[in-house]
Design an enzyme around this catalytic site. Structure first.
Site, short mmCIF file in Angstrom:
data_model
loop_
_atom_site.label_atom_id
_atom_site.label_comp_id
_atom_site.label_asym_id
_atom_site.label_seq_id
_atom_site.Cartn_x
_atom_site.Cartn_y
_atom_site.Cartn_z
N LYS A 17 0.85 -1.21 0.00
CA LYS A 17 0.00 0.00 0.00
C LYS A 17 0.88 1.25 0.00
O LYS A 17 2.09 1.16 0.28
CB LYS A 17 -0.91 -0.02 1.24
N MET A 24 13.07 23.86 3.63
CA MET A 24 12.37 23.11 2.58
C MET A 24 13.35 22.37 1.68
O MET A 24 13.11 21.23 1.29
CB MET A 24 11.50 24.05 1.74
N ARG A 34 -10.70 0.02 15.30
CA ARG A 34 -10.51 0.86 14.12
C ARG A 34 -11.46 0.33 13.06
O ARG A 34 -12.53 0.89 12.86
CB ARG A 34 -9.03 0.83 13.68
N TYR A 36 17.07 29.11 9.87
CA TYR A 36 15.86 29.77 10.35
C TYR A 36 15.81 29.77 11.87
O TYR A 36 16.06 28.75 12.51
CB TYR A 36 14.61 29.06 9.82
C1 LIG Z 1 -0.19 -1.74 6.71
C2 LIG Z 1 -0.80 -2.98 7.21
C3 LIG Z 1 -0.02 -4.11 7.49
C4 LIG Z 1 1.50 -4.10 7.45
O1 LIG Z 1 1.99 -3.58 8.66
P1 LIG Z 1 3.57 -3.46 8.95
O2 LIG Z 1 3.65 -2.92 10.32
O3 LIG Z 1 4.11 -2.53 7.93
O4 LIG Z 1 4.13 -4.83 8.81
C5 LIG Z 1 -0.67 -5.27 7.85
N1 LIG Z 1 -2.01 -5.32 7.93
C6 LIG Z 1 -2.80 -4.25 7.69
C7 LIG Z 1 -4.26 -4.36 7.82
C8 LIG Z 1 -2.21 -3.04 7.32
O5 LIG Z 1 -3.00 -1.99 7.08
#
Ligand SMILES: *Cc1c(COP(=O)(O)O)cnc(C)c1O
Length: 362
Positions: free
Chosen positions: A35, A302, A131, A254
């Protein structure tokens, strides 16, 4: 000459890390989590590099999944938030995508759908993270509904852990899971990277590692990536574009957030928060200049950051700098900046050119 910043993506390190996952996973199958553009590493590049060893890919962006299919990626694909609208369901069937169904509204959309092919699906359970996921009651009712539908084939049960990387661990959620699934003989998919590494009892039928594939530790305060046998996939590198001498009392950057307490040399690196370097990285954040570890000084801007060259007299304009990756882990930089490697990787900016390397298998 273009601006010298580069992100180097080491695909042999990625494959090495996948092999580490495989060793830990034992007989469980592996969803490689890709993802968020493969945690900023480039989703099509990562899928291609793992195409011969991956059991499946997990993501949540429909466009990315369809374009992976069109480019010939044949593995199963798990969509971690499922569909957002019933109109997407025909695409799931057409492209062979497996939805995670996490709420009763999705169950109702599925129950009402007529599809050209039966969809396998994952039912996500809320075992304590609160969640996404079905309650125990919702699970029973959903199974009653879905098992009657010709639109649905194999069902796998899934949950996600809130504390797999924390001292609390997964015991409470595992207990909830057992209570919720008592008497159901369905495959299980539970573990993220942290659970995969720490809790063999969470492995189930499929595991879902993300961060460890990219060579960072899911619990850097407990064990480093190096200690876990993982290799960094992304190395962010740039060069010095200015070098200057300071006298006592000179303010840097800055807000004058750093003030020289003795005469010293500093360098200016072509990398800033506009490239994805964390703005909250304070003076003292580790960084490599000319192959030597030193520290950042002053506030990140930046396009530029400052480095302490007191112990690196050979540094000149054009000297190589590593922001994170080989030699200084993203975990160390993230910890200094009060965040996690995940956020650094995902924040890599579009303007940073990416180069791929693929060394021979070790
Ligand atoms: C992102 C995600 C993972 C992977 O988690 P990591 O900590 O990167 O291994 C696994 N399951 C779900 C549902 C996720 O959203």
């Amino acid at each position: 000459m273009s601006r010298p910043i580069r992100a180097r993506i080491d695909l042999s390190a990625l494959r090495h890390n996948h092999a580490v996952v495989r060793r830990h996973a034992g007989s469980a199958h592996i969803w490689s989590v890709i993802k968020a553009d493969a945690y900023g590493h480039g989703v099509s590049r990562v899928a291609r590099a793992l195409a011969s060893e991956a059991d499946g890919f997990a993501l949540l962006e429909l466009d990315a999944a369809m374009s992976l299919r069109q480019s010939g990626i044949a593995q199963p694909m798990l969509m971690l938030e499922g569909f957002y609208d019933a109109a997407e369901l025909p695409l799931y069937a057409k492209f062979g995508l497996i939805p995670v169904v996490h709420c009763v509204e999705q169950v109702a959309m599925l129950a009402a759908a007529t599809l050209p092919a039966r969809l396998p699906l994952y039912l996500k359970l809320d075992t304590g993270m609160h969640r996404l996921g079905l309650t125990a009651d919702e699970l029973r009712r959903s199974l009653d509904v879905l098992r009657k539908r010709s639109a649905v084939s194999d069902i796998t049960l899934m949950t996600h852990f809130a504390d797999a990387d924390e001292p609390a661990g997964i015991a409470d959620q595992m207990q909830h899971l057992r209570a919720m699934t008592d008497g159901l003989d369905l495959p299980l998919c539970l573990a993220n990277s942290a659970a995969l590494l720490r809790f063999a009892e969470s492995h189930g039928n499929w595991v879902r590692p993300g961060i460890m594939l990219y060579g960072a530790s899911p619990f850097p305060a407990m064990r480093s990536a190096d200690d876990l046998g993982l290799r960094p996939v992304m190395t962010l590198q740039s060069e010095l574009i200015a070098v200057r001498d300071l006298v006592v009392g000179d303010r840097v950057g800055y807000g004058g957030a750093f003030v020289a307490e003795k005469p010293m040399r500093i360098g200016v690196v072509a990398c800033g928060y506009g490239d994805g370097y964390p703005r909250h990285a304070p003076t003292g954040t580790p960084i490599i200049v000319a192959g030597k570890r030193t520290r950042t000084v002053g506030r990140v801007s930046m396009d530029k950051i400052f480095v302490d060259l007191s112990k690196i007299p050979e540094a000149i304009i054009g000297t190589a700098v590593t922001l994170w990756g080989d030699g200084v882990s993203a975990d160390e930089v993230a910890t200094a900046a009060g965040t996690v490697s995940y956020e650094l990787f995902c924040a890599l900016a579009n303007r940073v050119p990416v180069t791929e390397t693929m060394m021979e298998a070790e």
